[in-house]
Design an enzyme around this catalytic site. Structure first.
Site, PDB file in Angstrom:
ATOM      1  N   VAL A 156      -0.188   4.222   5.581  1.00  0.00           N
ATOM      2  CA  VAL A 156      -1.467   3.720   5.732  1.00  0.00           C
ATOM      3  C   VAL A 156      -1.483   2.732   6.740  1.00  0.00           C
ATOM      4  O   VAL A 156      -2.428   2.189   7.172  1.00  0.00           O
ATOM      5  CB  VAL A 156      -2.056   2.912   4.551  1.00  0.00           C
ATOM      6  CG1 VAL A 156      -1.954   4.029   3.352  1.00  0.00           C
ATOM      7  CG2 VAL A 156      -0.980   1.828   4.033  1.00  0.00           C
ATOM      8  N   SER A 182      -3.957   3.051 -18.183  1.00  0.00           N
ATOM      9  CA  SER A 182      -5.324   3.102 -17.732  1.00  0.00           C
ATOM     10  C   SER A 182      -5.794   4.656 -18.279  1.00  0.00           C
ATOM     11  O   SER A 182      -6.999   5.034 -17.921  1.00  0.00           O
ATOM     12  CB  SER A 182      -5.426   3.460 -16.071  1.00  0.00           C
ATOM     13  OG  SER A 182      -4.964   4.478 -15.691  1.00  0.00           O
ATOM     14  N   GLY A 186       0.860  -1.300   0.137  1.00  0.00           N
ATOM     15  CA  GLY A 186      -0.058  -0.025   0.176  1.00  0.00           C
ATOM     16  C   GLY A 186       0.792   1.364   0.040  1.00  0.00           C
ATOM     17  O   GLY A 186       2.092   1.171   0.000  1.00  0.00           O
ATOM     18  N   THR A 210       3.266  -0.941   8.767  1.00  0.00           N
ATOM     19  CA  THR A 210       4.170  -1.409  10.098  1.00  0.00           C
ATOM     20  C   THR A 210       3.493  -1.407  11.273  1.00  0.00           C
ATOM     21  O   THR A 210       3.494  -2.278  12.348  1.00  0.00           O
ATOM     22  CB  THR A 210       5.236  -0.390  10.249  1.00  0.00           C
ATOM     23  OG1 THR A 210       6.065  -0.257   8.986  1.00  0.00           O
ATOM     24  CG2 THR A 210       6.227  -0.866  11.216  1.00  0.00           C
ATOM     25  N   LYS A 233      -8.807   5.276  -7.057  1.00  0.00           N
ATOM     26  CA  LYS A 233      -9.337   6.206  -8.162  1.00  0.00           C
ATOM     27  C   LYS A 233     -10.476   6.819  -7.607  1.00  0.00           C
ATOM     28  O   LYS A 233     -11.092   7.930  -7.881  1.00  0.00           O
ATOM     29  CB  LYS A 233      -9.243   5.466  -9.476  1.00  0.00           C
ATOM     30  CG  LYS A 233      -8.030   5.248  -9.917  1.00  0.00           C
ATOM     31  CD  LYS A 233      -8.029   4.598 -11.348  1.00  0.00           C
ATOM     32  CE  LYS A 233      -6.582   4.210 -11.880  1.00  0.00           C
ATOM     33  NZ  LYS A 233      -6.550   3.657 -12.949  1.00  0.00           N
TER      34      LYS A 233
END
Length: 452
Positions: free
Chosen positions: A12, A339, A8, A15, A382
């Site tokens: 976030v 994309s 990620g 750890t 997104k």
């Protein structure tokens, strides 16, 4: 047991999850950062015939833990180096393979050591840069970024109380409103994680503490310092001018201006794609610091649009002596990835037909020469970026149907998700007044309107 690998963006909590696992199972926690490690001896150790020989990081970590079964975290696994002194990722294959690590042999010890009791946890920012053989031995768990509501909740419950205490303040000294936290997230930080938000809250608390010490906060009836209340309008006084302009769509529907969605290590963001035409013979010009994959997507989008030119009621003369230019703003930021094909095709078709693109829609997906829309990655990030920017409708590939099941219900309420399989479906829904063959023009009458 399985070897977990948390993937990620930074900040976030990868750890932190590893530490929580160790606390939950009651084992010691060991963390080894592999970022920049390029020597195989760092993993396997040095032979004792060399001066300054020492055990590898695996055996050293077990010695520090004082146990044979700790929770062992291999941090930054995707940033391993490789040079003439060996390939450390190859040495890790023996460490992480359950069939081999029962007799792991460190060069310093020169004796087999059983690593099967260790609970291995790894972290990485991206999967693509990890060696395939190493990736095959782990169970990948993706940790996406946080949305606005989650960040506000975490800030209110943890970040604000922790930073208030760290600054020597008490709860009655300062109150940071939810609206102020939202403004911090939107205009002072732009990330998928929480590190930047925590730094800004810490700076805010330090400024308030200094204001109280200098006596500028005033005093209450009982002689104590007054409570400082911070709202969105107070942030500029404490933290200076906003560092980021919020991602917002254009103010009006424009011809040749499409809104796409991009995913980076820092999370999702919206991506404007501009297309315009001018006299010339260069063919297609691409600007905006685009990578190889994105340039190929633009070429495929143009070929797809040219193959369907009769369906738009136009003739091949529309390209005669005209040069098309596709530009993606913020040229200082490198952009690449498979994309943006649908977004570029929509911008080009809008330019050819003169139909403006709805400003409240965004799209993502790769395109084939026949107009099929292919699946993409990072869909949740997104969609978070689209909701943050105020986008009402997002076109996603129908091949991403399995990923849509993991989208939270709260996010589905903010953004309408439309599944598409062909570029024609996107054009009919995104272009204002587009109905296929109704756009008949004379030869070479390419609309001169472009992006202002």
């Amino acid at each position: 047991g399985p070897i977990l690998c948390f993937v990620g963006p930074p900040g976030v909590g990868k750890t932190t999850i590893g530490r929580s696992i160790a606390k939950a199972v009651g084992r010691p926690f060991v963390r080894v950062s592999l970022g920049g490690v390029h020597d195989e001896s760092e993993i396997r150790g040095h032979r004792r015939t060399y001066v300054g020989a020492m055990p590898g990081r695996i055996i050293t970590g077990l010695k520090q833990a004082g146990a044979r079964n700790p929770v062992f975290m291999l941090d930054e696994l995707d940033k391993l180096g490789r040079d003439g002194r060996g390939d450390p990722s190859a040495a890790l294959l023996e460490v992480l393979d359950p069939e081999q690590n029962v007799a792991f042999r460190d060069h310093y010890l020169n004796l087999p050591f059983d690593l099967s009791r260790v609970l291995w946890v790894a972290t990485a920012n991206v999967v693509e840069s990890m060696p395939p053989a190493l990736r095959d031995r782990m169970e990948i768990i993706h940790l996406p970024g946080y949305d606005m509501e989650e960040k506000v909740t975490i800030a209110r419950r943890f970040l604000v109380p922790n930073q208030t205490e760290a600054s020597g303040l008490r709860a009655q000294h300062v109150v940071i409103s939810n609206a102020a936290v939202e403004a911090l997230i939107d205009r002072y930080t732009r990330e998928a994680g929480l590190r930047g938000l925590e730094r800004q809250i810490a700076a805010l608390c330090r400024k308030v503490a200094r204001r109280i010490v200098e006596g500028k906060a005033g005093t209450a009836a009982d002689g104590t310092a007054k409570r400082v209340r911070i709202g969105p309008k107070d942030l500029e006084r404490y933290l200076g001018s906003p560092k980021h302009d919020p991602d917002r769509p254009d103010e009006s529907d424009r011809v040749g201006l499409a809104t796409g969605l991009a995913w980076t290590e820092a999370g999702g963001s919206i991506l404007h794609v501009e297309a315009t035409a001018m006299p010339g013979t260069q063919g297609l010009t691409l600007t905006g610091h685009l990578g190889t994959v994105m340039k190929e997507s633009a070429t495929a989008a143009l070929s797809c649009a040219r193959s369907k030119i009769e369906d738009f009621g136009l003739t091949a003369d529309v390209f005669k002596d005209r040069e098309l230019h596709v530009h993606v703003p913020k040229g200082a930021i490198p952009k690449d990835g498979p994309s943006a094909g649908v977004t570029m095709a929509t911008a080009l078709v809008s330019l050819l037909t003169g139909c403006p693109i709805r400003r409240d829609v965004a799209m993502t997906g790769e395109i084939t020469l026949r107009g099929r829309v292919l699946a993409v990655g990072g869909l949740r990030q997104k969609l978070l970026a689209a909701a943050r920017a105020g986008i009402r409708e997002v076109f996603v590939p129908i091949a991403n149907e399995p990923d849509l099941k993991e989208i939270p219900a709260r996010l589905r309420q903010q953004v309408t998700i439309t599944r598409v399989s062909e570029i024609d479906e996107v054009l009919k829904a995104a272009l204002v007044g587009f109905d296929g063959r109704s756009h008949r023009r004379g030869p070479g009458s390419l609309p001169k309107v472009g992006v202002a």
